[in-house]
Scaffold this active site. Sequence first.
Site, mmCIF file in Angstrom:
data_model
loop_
_atom_site.group_PDB
_atom_site.id
_atom_site.type_symbol
_atom_site.label_atom_id
_atom_site.label_comp_id
_atom_site.label_asym_id
_atom_site.label_seq_id
_atom_site.Cartn_x
_atom_site.Cartn_y
_atom_site.Cartn_z
ATOM 1 N N CYS A 177 0.914 -1.322 0.076
ATOM 2 C CA CYS A 177 -0.064 -0.030 -0.049
ATOM 3 C C CYS A 177 1.002 1.276 0.213
ATOM 4 C CB CYS A 177 -0.894 0.143 1.223
ATOM 5 S SG CYS A 177 -0.065 -0.176 2.826
ATOM 6 N N THR A 178 0.296 2.653 0.047
ATOM 7 C CA THR A 178 1.137 3.569 -0.061
ATOM 8 C C THR A 178 2.202 3.589 0.993
ATOM 9 O OG1 THR A 178 -0.966 4.730 -0.646
ATOM 10 C CG2 THR A 178 0.816 6.178 -0.200
#
Length: 334
Positions: A177-178
């Site tokens: 994810c980010t």
Amino acid sequence: MTKVVVCALYKFVSLPHFESIRAPLLAMMEQAEIKGTLLLASEGINGTVAGTQEAIEALLVWLNSQNGLDNIVHKLSFDDEMPFYRTKVKLKNEIVTMGVEGIDPLKVVGTYVKPQDWNALISDPDVILVDTRNDYEVQIGTFKNAVNPVTETFREFPEYVKQNLDPAKHKKVAMFCTGGIRCEKSTAYLKEQGFDEVYHLEGGILKYLEEVKAEESLWEGECFVFDNRVAVNHDLKKGQYDQCNACRMPITEVEKQSPAYVQGVSCPHCIDKISDEQRKRFVERERQVNLAKARNEAHIGSDVNQVIEARREKKEAQRRLAAEKNNAKKSQVL
């Protein structure tokens, strides 16, 4: 020109006293002129903020002095302009919302993989690589051969797992994810569902882009970020995307040339989805934004209600801080 330091941070930790942290944290951020949003919950802290280098360093020192908030995971990037409009500290049930009770990354979590080891892992043909982010984030960039669950929110991820992943079939699952926080919960969830080998990218995409050279990278496209930069490239600099102020979707310069694009009102992604009432409201909001900008009262993207809200929050924070100081003085007298 002095660079603005953007700091993404999180930590899963038991914070039964999280409500009492809000006022002094907000006051500290406002005094240091730090903007952005931090979320507090009984399970920890999460958010992205920005300010001068001295201000961000002061924030990290302040957090490190608080019980349970030492050694917070954080990543720094830089921008020429302040990417946030306001300063907020919000109280939440979860610092990242999956909506599944009992998922606790402090008890069980997947195996962390360093950015420099990530390429080897995801190149393994026995590994299924899953992007845990929302569809609009995936559309502008992801890792080579990653699976897109096509979710609109992180709440939909558990259902995707139930419908598409099987512990008996998918022996090795890697996720990213980010910044890493969503994977703390997604890997914990998979472990709870009986998956054995579950991995996630330590520090998320942002850490990978920071540490892995572009010529060796398996990342394709740009990385969506939750601030006014919209997206960053492999050098962690502002990318080519803008954002529709109506639907918040990332848009390209080509899409902005479409007849469907009206600044602050609509874009090709939402032109057929917004009602006439919404369109009228967006037009009025854009008018108020321009008026506020002309008065130098707020940055683009703020409307009158948001300006009023920001003022109220600042006054409330000042009132709480004054009350706490007054109570402290009374305690000393007693």
